[in-house]
Design a protein around this motif. Structure first.
Motif, short mmCIF file in Angstrom:
data_model
loop_
_atom_site.label_atom_id
_atom_site.label_comp_id
_atom_site.label_asym_id
_atom_site.label_seq_id
_atom_site.Cartn_x
_atom_site.Cartn_y
_atom_site.Cartn_z
N ALA A 75 0.83 -1.20 0.00
CA ALA A 75 0.00 0.00 0.00
C ALA A 75 0.87 1.26 0.00
O ALA A 75 0.60 2.22 -0.74
CB ALA A 75 -0.93 -0.01 1.21
N LEU A 76 1.92 1.27 0.83
CA LEU A 76 2.81 2.43 0.87
C LEU A 76 3.59 2.56 -0.43
O LEU A 76 3.88 3.68 -0.88
CB LEU A 76 3.76 2.30 2.06
N ALA A 77 3.91 1.44 -1.07
CA ALA A 77 4.60 1.49 -2.35
C ALA A 77 3.71 2.12 -3.42
O ALA A 77 4.19 2.86 -4.29
CB ALA A 77 5.04 0.09 -2.78
N VAL A 78 2.41 1.84 -3.35
CA VAL A 78 1.47 2.45 -4.28
C VAL A 78 1.46 3.97 -4.09
O VAL A 78 1.46 4.74 -5.06
CB VAL A 78 0.05 1.87 -4.08
N PHE A 79 1.49 4.42 -2.84
CA PHE A 79 1.54 5.85 -2.57
C PHE A 79 2.81 6.47 -3.15
O PHE A 79 2.74 7.51 -3.82
CB PHE A 79 1.50 6.12 -1.06
N SER A 120 0.21 5.29 11.16
CA SER A 120 -0.13 5.41 12.59
C SER A 120 -0.66 4.10 13.16
O SER A 120 -0.99 4.04 14.35
CB SER A 120 -1.19 6.52 12.78
N GLY A 121 -0.81 3.09 12.30
CA GLY A 121 -1.29 1.80 12.77
C GLY A 121 -2.79 1.73 12.92
O GLY A 121 -3.30 1.01 13.79
N ALA A 122 -3.51 2.52 12.12
CA ALA A 122 -4.97 2.50 12.19
C ALA A 122 -5.48 1.11 11.83
O ALA A 122 -4.85 0.36 11.08
CB ALA A 122 -5.56 3.53 11.22
N ARG A 176 -2.29 7.67 3.81
CA ARG A 176 -0.93 7.22 4.17
C ARG A 176 -0.67 7.41 5.66
O ARG A 176 -0.12 6.52 6.33
CB ARG A 176 0.10 8.00 3.35
N ARG A 177 -1.09 8.56 6.22
CA ARG A 177 -0.87 8.81 7.65
C ARG A 177 -1.60 7.78 8.50
O ARG A 177 -1.07 7.30 9.52
CB ARG A 177 -1.35 10.23 8.01
#
Length: 350
Positions: free
Chosen positions: A313-317, A345-347, A340-341
């Protein structure tokens, strides 16, 4: 405005027969054979018809034959020309089942079917005339509006819109005789597609989208997903592909956005149902087609995160951030940054 042309009764009986046959779409050779006259005589009769009725050319004569009631496309001929065999009926009507419906598809290159059989729609601007009517269901569209939408700042000389309407009526008919329904109706305000005789995929997709909304409100997310899937299945390419001018381009953008919105809503419901793998697969394909659509990208990030793939997911961002900077010169919007935040933050993965 130019004076109205005289009606067909100004012609003698033989000229009326020739005009009738021309209105039915016959060639000079076919007219000569059906009326048992030399082919060169047909040309002579046509010349006198044009002079008597003050018409510009053969296409204008076809329109006049319809307008004065000598020929009525979509209902079969009102009378037969003297000594003319049955083949002078309007082409494509006699061999079609009475009451058969017409389907028009615009969620891709324009296509049409009559009684389940595909029918050719003719030149691209003729297709555009049909599309302009089909995209305004239940509403009459006047000739000036059609000229503006389809030809823009370079309108054609002559009565090309009535000619295209006439041809479309011949092509798209729902039967013959008194029980047939006209596909395109003429009103004081212009031309209108007969909604009871024609099914348009754009309208069907909108109905399915509305059904999905009702299902969501009723709490039936599985039914909402099914309705969205059926609506998305109606798209078979770029909407209105090949049609010219700004009107078609604006409608193409609108319908493309509608498709994206449907896919997003479907994926959102799939995620709420826990069908994460399905949503991720469909969103990955959607993001590949629309890599700079931040709403699609944010939803894909949510799906990957919910499916236990936060690194992807972060790679997509990061990939989207780079493309936005390089191709548009902008930074990610608030939606992407907030998504992303939340992940960093571990949501919870919901």
């Amino acid at each position: 405005m130019p004076p109205s042309p005289p009606a067909a009764p100004a012609l003698d009986p033989r000229q009326r027969d020739v005009l009738y046959a021309i209105g039915c779409g016959l060639t000079d050779a076919e007219i000569a054979a059906s009326l048992a006259i030399p082919e060169r005589a047909v040309a002579g009769h046509l010349g006198r018809i044009l002079a008597t009725l003050r018409l510009r050319d053969r296409a204008a004569a076809i329109v006049h034959a319809f307008d004065c009631g000598l020929v009525q496309p979509g209902h079969g001929p009102r009378r037969k020309a003297a000594d003319a065999p049955s083949r002078t009926t309007v082409r494509g009507v006699a061999d079609r089942a009475p009451g058969a419906g017409v389907r028009i598809s615009l969620l891709g290159p324009p296509r049409a079917w009559q009684a389940g059989r595909p029918v050719p729609l003719g030149p691209v601007r003729q297709q555009a005339v049909l599309a302009a009517l089909a995209l305004r269901p239940g509403r009459a569209v006047g000739t000036p509006e059609l000229l503006d939408r389809i030809w823009g700042t370079e309108p054609p000389i002559g009565n090309v819109v009535p000619v295209y309407i006439y041809r479309l009526r011949k092509i798209l008919c729902t039967g013959h005789g008194a029980g047939a329904d006209p596909v395109i109706e003429r009103e004081q305000a212009g031309y209108r597609l007969n909604r009871s005789a024609v099914e348009v995929d754009v309208a069907h997709a909108e109905e399915l989208a509305a059904a999905a909304t009702r299902a969501e409100r009723a709490g039936d997310l599985a039914e909402a997903v099914r309705a969205c899937s059926r609506a998305l299945d109606l798209f078979y390419g770029e909407p209105l592909a090949g049609l010219p001018e700004r009107f078609a381009e604006l409608e193409r953008l609108r319908l493309t956005e509608h498709r994206i919105t449907l896919a997003q809503r479907k994926a959102g419901w799939q995620l709420r149902l826990g069908r994460t793998a399905e949503a991720t697969a469909e969103l990955s394909a959607l993001a590949a087609a629309h890599p700079l659509d931040e709403q699609v990208v944010a939803l894909l990030m949510r799906a990957l995160h919910q499916g236990g793939r936060p690194a992807e997911a972060l790679a997509v961002f990061d990939r989207t951030h780079r493309r936005l900077r390089e191709e548009l010169g902008v930074a990610p919007g608030e939606l992407l940054r907030r998504t992303r935040r939340a992940m960093l933050s571990g949501a919870p993965r919901t």
